[in-house]
Motif scaffolding. Structure first.
Motif, PDB file in Angstrom:
ATOM      1  N   LEU A   1       0.823  -1.208   0.000  1.00 16.52           N
ATOM      2  CA  LEU A   1       0.000   0.000   0.000  1.00 16.52           C
ATOM      3  C   LEU A   1       0.857   1.257   0.000  1.00 16.52           C
ATOM      4  N   GLU A   2       1.944   1.220   0.751  1.00 21.87           N
ATOM      5  CA  GLU A   2       2.846   2.377   0.804  1.00 21.87           C
ATOM      6  C   GLU A   2       3.435   2.660  -0.576  1.00 21.87           C
ATOM      7  N   ASP A   3       3.877   1.604  -1.264  1.00 20.93           N
ATOM      8  CA  ASP A   3       4.467   1.777  -2.608  1.00 20.93           C
ATOM      9  C   ASP A   3       3.434   2.291  -3.593  1.00 20.93           C
ATOM     10  N   TRP A   4       2.226   1.738  -3.534  1.00 19.21           N
ATOM     11  CA  TRP A   4       1.197   2.138  -4.495  1.00 19.21           C
ATOM     12  C   TRP A   4       0.703   3.555  -4.228  1.00 19.21           C
ATOM     13  N   ASN A   5       0.716   3.960  -2.980  1.00 15.31           N
ATOM     14  CA  ASN A   5       0.366   5.356  -2.663  1.00 15.31           C
ATOM     15  C   ASN A   5       1.375   6.310  -3.286  1.00 15.31           C
ATOM     16  N   LYS A   6       2.672   5.918  -3.276  1.00 18.89           N
ATOM     17  CA  LYS A   6       3.713   6.742  -3.887  1.00 18.89           C
ATOM     18  C   LYS A   6       3.498   6.839  -5.398  1.00 18.89           C
ATOM     19  N   VAL A   7       3.127   5.701  -6.015  1.00 21.34           N
ATOM     20  CA  VAL A   7       2.871   5.686  -7.458  1.00 21.34           C
ATOM     21  C   VAL A   7       1.716   6.624  -7.793  1.00 21.34           C
ATOM     22  N   LEU A   8       0.648   6.554  -7.011  1.00 22.35           N
ATOM     23  CA  LEU A   8      -0.538   7.383  -7.270  1.00 22.35           C
ATOM     24  C   LEU A   8      -0.218   8.870  -7.117  1.00 22.35           C
ATOM     25  N   SER A   9       0.595   9.205  -6.116  1.00 22.51           N
ATOM     26  CA  SER A   9       0.889  10.622  -5.857  1.00 22.51           C
ATOM     27  C   SER A   9       1.808  11.225  -6.915  1.00 22.51           C
ATOM     28  N   SER A  10       2.585  10.369  -7.603  1.00 21.29           N
ATOM     29  CA  SER A  10       3.546  10.888  -8.584  1.00 21.29           C
ATOM     30  C   SER A  10       3.103  10.668 -10.026  1.00 21.29           C
ATOM     31  N   CYS A  11       1.916  10.103 -10.224  1.00 22.32           N
ATOM     32  CA  CYS A  11       1.465   9.760 -11.567  1.00 22.32           C
ATOM     33  C   CYS A  11       0.316  10.678 -11.988  1.00 22.32           C
ATOM     34  N   ASP A  12       0.348  11.138 -13.248  1.00 25.33           N
ATOM     35  CA  ASP A  12      -0.710  12.012 -13.725  1.00 25.33           C
ATOM     36  C   ASP A  12      -1.782  11.250 -14.498  1.00 25.33           C
ATOM     37  N   LYS A  13      -1.695   9.925 -14.522  1.00 23.37           N
ATOM     38  CA  LYS A  13      -2.719   9.108 -15.180  1.00 23.37           C
ATOM     39  C   LYS A  13      -3.893   8.876 -14.240  1.00 23.37           C
ATOM     40  N   PRO A  14      -5.043   8.465 -14.773  1.00 22.26           N
ATOM     41  CA  PRO A  14      -6.164   8.084 -13.908  1.00 22.26           C
ATOM     42  C   PRO A  14      -5.724   7.005 -12.923  1.00 22.26           C
ATOM     43  N   ALA A  15      -6.291   7.042 -11.721  1.00 23.66           N
ATOM     44  CA  ALA A  15      -5.847   6.142 -10.654  1.00 23.66           C
ATOM     45  C   ALA A  15      -5.962   4.674 -11.047  1.00 23.66           C
ATOM     46  N   TYR A  16      -7.020   4.308 -11.777  1.00 22.77           N
ATOM     47  CA  TYR A  16      -7.192   2.890 -12.103  1.00 22.77           C
ATOM     48  C   TYR A  16      -6.073   2.400 -13.028  1.00 22.77           C
ATOM     49  N   LEU A  17      -5.614   3.263 -13.945  1.00 25.24           N
ATOM     50  CA  LEU A  17      -4.515   2.893 -14.827  1.00 25.24           C
ATOM     51  C   LEU A  17      -3.198   2.838 -14.058  1.00 25.24           C
ATOM     52  N   ALA A  18      -3.030   3.759 -13.135  1.00 26.35           N
ATOM     53  CA  ALA A  18      -1.803   3.776 -12.336  1.00 26.35           C
ATOM     54  C   ALA A  18      -1.667   2.494 -11.511  1.00 26.35           C
ATOM     55  N   ILE A  19      -2.776   2.020 -10.950  1.00 29.16           N
ATOM     56  CA  ILE A  19      -2.738   0.790 -10.153  1.00 29.16           C
ATOM     57  C   ILE A  19      -2.411  -0.409 -11.035  1.00 29.16           C
ATOM     58  N   ALA A  20      -3.066  -0.478 -12.190  1.00 29.47           N
ATOM     59  CA  ALA A  20      -2.809  -1.588 -13.115  1.00 29.47           C
ATOM     60  C   ALA A  20      -1.344  -1.620 -13.532  1.00 29.47           C
ATOM     61  N   GLU A  21      -0.786  -0.447 -13.803  1.00 31.34           N
ATOM     62  CA  GLU A  21       0.614  -0.386 -14.225  1.00 31.34           C
ATOM     63  C   GLU A  21       1.557  -0.701 -13.066  1.00 31.34           C
ATOM     64  N   ALA A  22       1.150  -0.347 -11.840  1.00 27.75           N
ATOM     65  CA  ALA A  22       1.958  -0.697 -10.672  1.00 27.75           C
ATOM     66  C   ALA A  22       1.999  -2.214 -10.497  1.00 27.75           C
ATOM     67  N   ILE A  23       0.874  -2.880 -10.736  1.00 22.61           N
ATOM     68  CA  ILE A  23       0.833  -4.344 -10.656  1.00 22.61           C
ATOM     69  C   ILE A  23       1.767  -4.944 -11.704  1.00 22.61           C
ATOM     70  N   GLU A  24       1.691  -4.420 -12.925  1.00 23.09           N
ATOM     71  CA  GLU A  24       2.529  -4.938 -14.006  1.00 23.09           C
ATOM     72  C   GLU A  24       4.008  -4.737 -13.694  1.00 23.09           C
ATOM     73  N   LEU A  25       4.376  -3.566 -13.155  1.00 24.89           N
ATOM     74  CA  LEU A  25       5.765  -3.272 -12.830  1.00 24.89           C
ATOM     75  C   LEU A  25       6.284  -4.208 -11.748  1.00 24.89           C
ATOM     76  N   GLU A  26       5.475  -4.466 -10.748  1.00 28.05           N
ATOM     77  CA  GLU A  26       5.929  -5.319  -9.646  1.00 28.05           C
ATOM     78  C   GLU A  26       6.009  -6.778 -10.074  1.00 28.05           C
ATOM     79  N   ILE A  27       5.216  -7.171 -11.074  1.00 25.95           N
ATOM     80  CA  ILE A  27       5.363  -8.515 -11.636  1.00 25.95           C
ATOM     81  C   ILE A  27       6.686  -8.612 -12.376  1.00 25.95           C
ATOM     82  N   GLN A  28       7.010  -7.570 -13.165  1.00 25.03           N
ATOM     83  CA  GLN A  28       8.274  -7.556 -13.904  1.00 25.03           C
ATOM     84  C   GLN A  28       9.466  -7.616 -12.964  1.00 25.03           C
ATOM     85  N   ARG A  29       9.363  -6.936 -11.819  1.00 25.13           N
ATOM     86  CA  ARG A  29      10.466  -6.901 -10.859  1.00 25.13           C
ATOM     87  C   ARG A  29      10.547  -8.178 -10.020  1.00 25.13           C
TER      88      ARG A  29
END
Length: 462
Positions: A8-36
C-alpha cells in the motif's frame, strides 16, 4: 510477496507521482511489480474494499483497476475467491481460459431427452391451463392449497412430522433462512451453528447484525457438550444445522448424535433451524431433527438441490400452526410471496412425477461423478458421500488454501476455499469442489485431473 502495508505504501507513492487516472496507475503498478518479481505467480492481491480504503479511493476505481489488470492478463479475479497474479512476468501473457465454475454447489443438470421433454411439457401445461392471470397476480403468502399439498407429498420420507401441519411454500431456501434468522434471533442476539458451515449463514448473519458462534464437531456432527457449554455461557436464541450431506464437508449427523443434540436443545429451550436440502439425495436418510423435536424445529427443504437450482421454491414447516401464521406474517413483510409461476411449476412437476425423475437422475449422475472423483483424487485426503455432488478436499501441507485456489484459478478453475465456511477457530487447510452444474462427465474428469496434477506440484514460492 511483500507485506500488504508495504504494498500500500508503494502504491500510494505511485498514485501521488502519476498524472494518469488512478485505475490505470494501479494496473501499471501491478505490471511493474510482476516484472520486478515482487509479485509472483499465485500471489493474492488485497481485497478491493481493503485496497480502496488503504489508497483512499472509492470502491469503483479499484474494481476498475483490477478489471484493467485482468484485461492485460496480469491477474485472475473471481467473486468470493479473490484476485491472484496469473503470470510470472509481463512477457508471458496468454489467452484468458474459459472459467470452469466449481464454487457454486449446483446439482448436475439433467441431459436425458425424455426428462427434458417432460420438464418442458410441464412448463407449457402450467402456462396454458386455466386462468393465466392467476399466475401473474399477488397471492397469500404460503402458497395455494394445491401447492401446500404438493409440498407435503415432496416431504414424505424425509420429514414425516409435517403431517397434519401447514407446509408453507416460500421463495427459496436462502430467503427463508434469512427470514427465520431475523424472526427467531434478531439483531444483536446469538445464533449457534457448525464451526464449518454453509457460507450463506455467515453472510446473512452479518447483514442482520446477528452474532454467530461456531460449535466444533467430529465425523458424527457437532459436539453436544460444546453446544451445552455455549448455551450456559451465552444467551443463544437458535441453533442452525445443515445435518444431512452437509455443505461443505458432506458429513451427515448420526442418529445417536441427533438425539443428543435434541436433548441439549430441549434443556435450554433452544430453537432449531434445520436446513435440509440434500436429504432426498439419500435413499435412506436419517431421522430429521424436526421429527425428533417437532416442538422446537423449523424445518426447511426445497427443490434447488434435487430438481432445479433456478426453481426458487422452498418448503417450511414450523413447530405449531400459530407459529406458522406468525412466521408467514414476518416473511410476507419482506418477501411478499413465492412466485405463483414457480409455485405452480413446482406443484406440476411434483404431482406428475417429473420432480422425482429429476431427483433420480441427479442421484445417478452424482454417484457416477463421485466414482470419477475417487478414481482421480483417491490418493488424497477427501471427505465425501456417495450420493453428494460436492466433496471436501484436505490439502497437502505444501499448499495453502489461498495459493491452491489461486493456482487453479490461473488454470481456469474456480473452487471454494475453507475460509468461506468457517465461523471461528482455526481454519482447516481445505477446499470444496462442486461436481455438478453444467459440467458433463468428460469435462469433469479433465478438470479433476488438473486438480490432481496441481496437488502433486508445488507452489511457486515453495
Amino acid at each position: 510477496m511483500r507485506s500488504r502495508s508495504t504494498l500500500l505504501e508503494d502504491w500510494n507513492k505511485v498514485l501521488s507521482s502519476c498524472d494518469k487516472p488512478a485505475y490505470l496507475a494501479i494496473a501499471e503498478a501491478i505490471e511493474l511489480e510482476i516484472q520486478r518479481g515482487v509479485l509472483q505467480l499465485d500471489d493474492r492481491l488485497p481485497p478491493i474494499r481493503e485496497l480502496a480504503k488503504g489508497l483512499n479511493l472509492d470502491y469503483t476505481t479499484v474494481a476498475r483497476a483490477y478489471q484493467e489488470a485482468q484485461h492485460r492478463g496480469l491477474i485472475t479475479s473471481k467473486a468470493g475467491v479473490g484476485s491472484y497474479v496469473r503470470i510470472r512476468n509481463s512477457n508471458q501473457l496468454e489467452a484468458e481460459p474459459t472459467l470452469i465454475e466449481m464454487t457454486m454447489n449446483m446439482a448436475p443438470e439433467p441431459q436425458e431427452p425424455e426428462l427434458l421433454a417432460r420438464m418442458r411439457h410441464g412448463a407449457r401445461h402450467v402456462t396454458e391451463q386455466g386462468n393465466f392471470h392467476r399466475l401473474t397476480r399477488y397471492q397469500d403468502f404460503g402458497g395455494t392449497e394445491d401447492d401446500q399439498q404438493a409440498a407435503a407429498v415432496w416431504l414424505n420420507g424425509v420429514s414425516p412430522h409435517h403431517k397434519g401441519r401447514t407446509v408453507l411454500v416460500t421463495p427459496g431456501i436462502q430467503a427463508t433462512l434469512a427470514g427465520l434468522m431475523n424472526g427467531l434471533v434478531g439483531a444483536g442476539n446469538t445464533l449457534c451453528a457448525e464451526a464449518i458451515t454453509y457460507p450463506g449463514v455467515k453472510a446473512m448473519a452479518g447483514l442482520l447484525g446477528i452474532r454467530t458462534l461456531g460449535i466444533p464437531g467430529d465425523a458424527q456432527g457437532i459436539l453436544p457438550d460444546a453446544l451445552e457449554a455455549h448455551c450456559r455461557i451465552n444467551k443463544v436464541r437458535a441453533l442452525y444445522l445443515n445435518p444431512t450431506i452437509q455443505n461443505p464437508t458432506t458429513r451427515t449427523i448420526s442418529e445417536t448424535r441427533r438425539r443428543e443434540i435434541v436433548e441439549v436443545a430441549r434443556y435450554f429451550g433452544l430453537k432449531i433451524i434445520e436446513d435440509d436440502p440434500y436429504s432426498k439425495l439419500m435413499h435412506n436418510p436419517p431421522t430429521s431433527l424436526a421429527s425428533l423435536a417437532p416442538e422446537l424445529t423449523y424445518y426447511v427443504n426445497g427443490l434447488s438441490k434435487t430438481c432445479s437450482a433456478g426453481l426458487r421454491i422452498a418448503f417450511l414447516v414450523c413447530p405449531t400452526e400459530l407459529e406458522s401464521k406468525r412466521i408467514a406474517s414476518s416473511l410476507r413483510a419482506t418477501q411478499i410471496m413465492a412466485s405463483p409461476m414457480c409455485s405452480a411449476l413446482a406443484t406440476q412437476w411434483i404431482l406428475d412425477g417429473t420432480a422425482q425423475m429429476c431427483l433420480d437422475n441427479i442421484r445417478l449422475m452424482s454417484q457416477r461423478r463421485q466414482l470419477i472423483a475417487r478414481r482421480i483424487l483417491g490418493d488424497f485426503k477427501i471427505e465425501t458421500n456417495p450420493e453428494a455432488f460436492h466433496l471436501w478436499l484436505n490439502l497437502p501441507s505444501a499448499w495453502s488454501q489461498s495459493a491452491f485456489c489461486g493456482r487453479l484459478l490461473n488454470r481456469g478453475i474456480a473452487i471454494a476455499s475453507a475460509d468461506m465456511f468457517c465461523l471461528e477457530g482455526a481454519t482447516p487447510n481445505a477446499v470444496r469442489l462442486s461436481l455438478g452444474g453444467n459440467l458433463n462427465d468428460e469435462r469433469l474428469e479433465h478438470t479433476l485431473r488438473i486438480v490432481a496434477e496441481t496437488l502433486n506440484s508445488y507452489p511457486a514460492n515453495h
